[in-house]
Scaffold this motif. Sequence first.
Motif, PDB file in Angstrom:
ATOM      1  N   ASN A  55      37.924  56.828  45.363  1.00 40.09           N
ATOM      2  CA  ASN A  55      36.893  55.829  45.066  1.00 40.09           C
ATOM      3  C   ASN A  55      37.123  55.162  43.708  1.00 40.09           C
ATOM      4  O   ASN A  55      36.164  54.813  43.017  1.00 40.09           O
ATOM      5  N   PHE A  56      38.381  54.985  43.317  1.00 42.52           N
ATOM      6  CA  PHE A  56      38.720  54.312  42.068  1.00 42.52           C
ATOM      7  C   PHE A  56      38.898  52.819  42.303  1.00 42.52           C
ATOM      8  O   PHE A  56      39.310  52.386  43.380  1.00 42.52           O
ATOM      9  N   ALA A  57      38.632  52.039  41.270  1.00 46.70           N
ATOM     10  CA  ALA A  57      39.010  50.632  41.256  1.00 46.70           C
ATOM     11  C   ALA A  57      40.483  50.524  40.890  1.00 46.70           C
ATOM     12  O   ALA A  57      41.093  51.475  40.374  1.00 46.70           O
ATOM     13  N   GLY A  58      41.062  49.351  41.127  1.00 47.01           N
ATOM     14  CA  GLY A  58      42.466  49.159  40.805  1.00 47.01           C
ATOM     15  C   GLY A  58      42.763  49.382  39.341  1.00 47.01           C
ATOM     16  O   GLY A  58      43.781  49.991  38.979  1.00 47.01           O
ATOM     17  N   TRP A  59      41.858  48.909  38.462  1.00 43.01           N
ATOM     18  CA  TRP A  59      42.127  49.050  37.031  1.00 43.01           C
ATOM     19  C   TRP A  59      41.958  50.491  36.566  1.00 43.01           C
ATOM     20  O   TRP A  59      42.585  50.915  35.590  1.00 43.01           O
ATOM     21  N   HIS A  60      41.141  51.270  37.280  1.00 40.93           N
ATOM     22  CA  HIS A  60      41.031  52.691  36.958  1.00 40.93           C
ATOM     23  C   HIS A  60      42.363  53.400  37.209  1.00 40.93           C
ATOM     24  O   HIS A  60      42.796  54.253  36.411  1.00 40.93           O
ATOM     25  N   ILE A  61      43.001  53.067  38.332  1.00 44.12           N
ATOM     26  CA  ILE A  61      44.308  53.647  38.637  1.00 44.12           C
ATOM     27  C   ILE A  61      45.313  53.272  37.556  1.00 44.12           C
ATOM     28  O   ILE A  61      46.074  54.113  37.063  1.00 44.12           O
ATOM     29  N   ALA A  62      45.305  51.992  37.168  1.00 46.23           N
ATOM     30  CA  ALA A  62      46.242  51.542  36.138  1.00 46.23           C
ATOM     31  C   ALA A  62      46.011  52.270  34.818  1.00 46.23           C
ATOM     32  O   ALA A  62      46.960  52.692  34.146  1.00 46.23           O
ATOM     33  N   ALA A  63      44.749  52.428  34.431  1.00 48.91           N
ATOM     34  CA  ALA A  63      44.434  53.112  33.169  1.00 48.91           C
ATOM     35  C   ALA A  63      44.849  54.573  33.225  1.00 48.91           C
ATOM     36  O   ALA A  63      45.396  55.121  32.253  1.00 48.91           O
ATOM     37  N   ALA A  64      44.590  55.215  34.357  1.00 44.60           N
ATOM     38  CA  ALA A  64      44.964  56.621  34.503  1.00 44.60           C
ATOM     39  C   ALA A  64      46.473  56.795  34.391  1.00 44.60           C
ATOM     40  O   ALA A  64      46.966  57.708  33.706  1.00 44.60           O
ATOM     41  N   GLN A  65      47.220  55.920  35.053  1.00 43.58           N
ATOM     42  CA  GLN A  65      48.665  56.055  35.043  1.00 43.58           C
ATOM     43  C   GLN A  65      49.266  55.736  33.678  1.00 43.58           C
ATOM     44  O   GLN A  65      50.239  56.366  33.259  1.00 43.58           O
ATOM     45  N   GLU A  66      48.699  54.771  32.977  1.00 46.10           N
ATOM     46  CA  GLU A  66      49.210  54.454  31.644  1.00 46.10           C
ATOM     47  C   GLU A  66      48.985  55.624  30.685  1.00 46.10           C
ATOM     48  O   GLU A  66      49.860  55.973  29.887  1.00 46.10           O
ATOM     49  N   ALA A  67      47.810  56.250  30.780  1.00 45.81           N
ATOM     50  CA  ALA A  67      47.539  57.414  29.936  1.00 45.81           C
ATOM     51  C   ALA A  67      48.483  58.566  30.283  1.00 45.81           C
ATOM     52  O   ALA A  67      48.959  59.288  29.401  1.00 45.81           O
ATOM     53  N   LEU A 109      42.082  43.890  48.063  1.00 48.60           N
ATOM     54  CA  LEU A 109      41.989  42.927  46.971  1.00 48.60           C
ATOM     55  C   LEU A 109      42.774  43.392  45.739  1.00 48.60           C
ATOM     56  O   LEU A 109      43.646  42.676  45.239  1.00 48.60           O
ATOM     57  N   GLU A 110      42.492  44.620  45.249  1.00 47.92           N
ATOM     58  CA  GLU A 110      43.166  45.098  44.040  1.00 47.92           C
ATOM     59  C   GLU A 110      43.567  46.574  44.089  1.00 47.92           C
ATOM     60  O   GLU A 110      44.525  46.964  43.413  1.00 47.92           O
ATOM     61  N   VAL A 111      42.854  47.405  44.837  1.00 46.45           N
ATOM     62  CA  VAL A 111      43.164  48.837  44.831  1.00 46.45           C
ATOM     63  C   VAL A 111      44.533  49.105  45.462  1.00 46.45           C
ATOM     64  O   VAL A 111      45.366  49.824  44.892  1.00 46.45           O
ATOM     65  N   GLY A 157      40.889  40.141  56.653  1.00 44.42           N
ATOM     66  CA  GLY A 157      41.048  41.007  55.499  1.00 44.42           C
ATOM     67  C   GLY A 157      40.957  40.242  54.194  1.00 44.42           C
ATOM     68  O   GLY A 157      40.439  39.127  54.137  1.00 44.42           O
ATOM     69  N   ARG A 158      41.459  40.846  53.124  1.00 45.05           N
ATOM     70  CA  ARG A 158      41.444  40.240  51.802  1.00 45.05           C
ATOM     71  C   ARG A 158      42.874  39.972  51.357  1.00 45.05           C
ATOM     72  O   ARG A 158      43.769  40.788  51.598  1.00 45.05           O
ATOM     73  N   LYS A 159      43.090  38.859  50.697  1.00 47.78           N
ATOM     74  CA  LYS A 159      44.375  38.624  50.058  1.00 47.78           C
ATOM     75  C   LYS A 159      44.416  39.406  48.749  1.00 47.78           C
ATOM     76  O   LYS A 159      43.395  39.803  48.204  1.00 47.78           O
ATOM     77  N   THR A 160      45.629  39.614  48.240  1.00 46.85           N
ATOM     78  CA  THR A 160      45.767  40.246  46.940  1.00 46.85           C
ATOM     79  C   THR A 160      45.185  39.341  45.866  1.00 46.85           C
ATOM     80  O   THR A 160      45.392  38.126  45.889  1.00 46.85           O
ATOM     81  N   ALA A 161      44.428  39.931  44.935  1.00 50.18           N
ATOM     82  CA  ALA A 161      43.912  39.152  43.807  1.00 50.18           C
ATOM     83  C   ALA A 161      45.087  38.704  42.913  1.00 50.18           C
ATOM     84  O   ALA A 161      46.089  39.417  42.798  1.00 50.18           O
ATOM     85  N   PRO A 162      45.017  37.526  42.290  1.00 50.04           N
ATOM     86  CA  PRO A 162      43.913  36.570  42.302  1.00 50.04           C
ATOM     87  C   PRO A 162      43.985  35.552  43.430  1.00 50.04           C
ATOM     88  O   PRO A 162      43.094  34.696  43.531  1.00 50.04           O
ATOM     89  N   GLU A 163      45.028  35.618  44.271  1.00 47.31           N
ATOM     90  CA  GLU A 163      45.142  34.607  45.321  1.00 47.31           C
ATOM     91  C   GLU A 163      43.946  34.615  46.275  1.00 47.31           C
ATOM     92  O   GLU A 163      43.666  33.621  46.924  1.00 47.31           O
ATOM     93  N   ASP A 164      43.254  35.747  46.359  1.00 46.64           N
ATOM     94  CA  ASP A 164      42.092  35.840  47.246  1.00 46.64           C
ATOM     95  C   ASP A 164      41.015  34.823  46.872  1.00 46.64           C
ATOM     96  O   ASP A 164      40.307  34.317  47.743  1.00 46.64           O
TER      97      ASP A 164
END
Length: 323
Positions: free
Chosen positions: A157-169, A194-196, A313-320
């Motif tokens: 149940n993470f957002a895309g940016w949560h995954i990115a932050a976790a991996q960078e750390a 969209l982003e996840v 469905g959804r396109k990948t952000a930001p093209e969505d």
Amino acid sequence: MDYTHLGRSGLTVSRLALGTMNFGPETSEPDSHAIMDSAHEYGINFFDTANGYGGSLGFGATETIIGNWFATGGGRREKTVLATKVYGSPSNWPNDGKLSAFNIRQSLDASLRRLQTDHIDLYQFHHVDRATPWDEIWQAMETAVAQGKVLYAGSSNFAGWHIAAAQEAARRRNYNGLVSEQSIYNLLTRDIELEVIPSAQANGLGIIPWSPLNGGLLGGVVRKEREGKRRLEGRAADTLATRRDALERYEDFADELGHEPGDVALAWLLHQPAVTAPIIGPRTQGQLDAAVRALDVSLDAAALAKLDEIFPGRKTAPEDYAW
């Protein structure tokens, strides 16, 4: 049974994951044990649970049922890739719940006791904890890995940016980080496209979809309603009211393909490149048997395009939402 690697890891898991949330509150312990035995007979080696599952039987009851099954021997634990979760709280006492190092250690030891095992193969963060820094979370996980109590970490149940932050750390600590993300994903609910999903793919995570039939709505609910076999209430009834036309078209198309609607919904997920294994959560042996049929359903490009037409469905952000 088909198998694949979990994300970028070397861990091999079945293309279907056995969800256990019904074990205890909806399915008796003997029946739960029989379903797990049948899952192994089908070649399903990937079992998913959570420390908070148990419903009216209480916090942790589902893990206890699984632990009792492991204790019967026969190589049951050794043949199982065991995934559980941390975040939920058994009480309102301070530090119960979420992802502090304190709670990760306490909850992990409690899960190990209930599950009657010495390690968790995939330890998943059930939700993002906005109050705990990633360095603290990863320090706790590094300790658990060093102790042999955990092999891999996953999110849910993470957002895309949560995954990115976790991996960078994790990269700053030269730590492996996350290998999977468990999200709601199905033909009706496609927001993670969209982003996840792009974030997961960029960071080497496998997607483990939960609610692949959207609470049964993709399992032939219109037909069952007409036949008087099912009556929906609450959110499911509201969704059926607003999406009835699409669901009717979907069930008609499944008939054209010669498959049950639920089989088509699971097969669609298995055709998505980011997906490792949808979670099937049977209450009965019959539901397990039905879910396994999806492995034999092949959808060609025309069928996949038709499903996208029925359930856009959804396109990948930001093209969505932008040029």
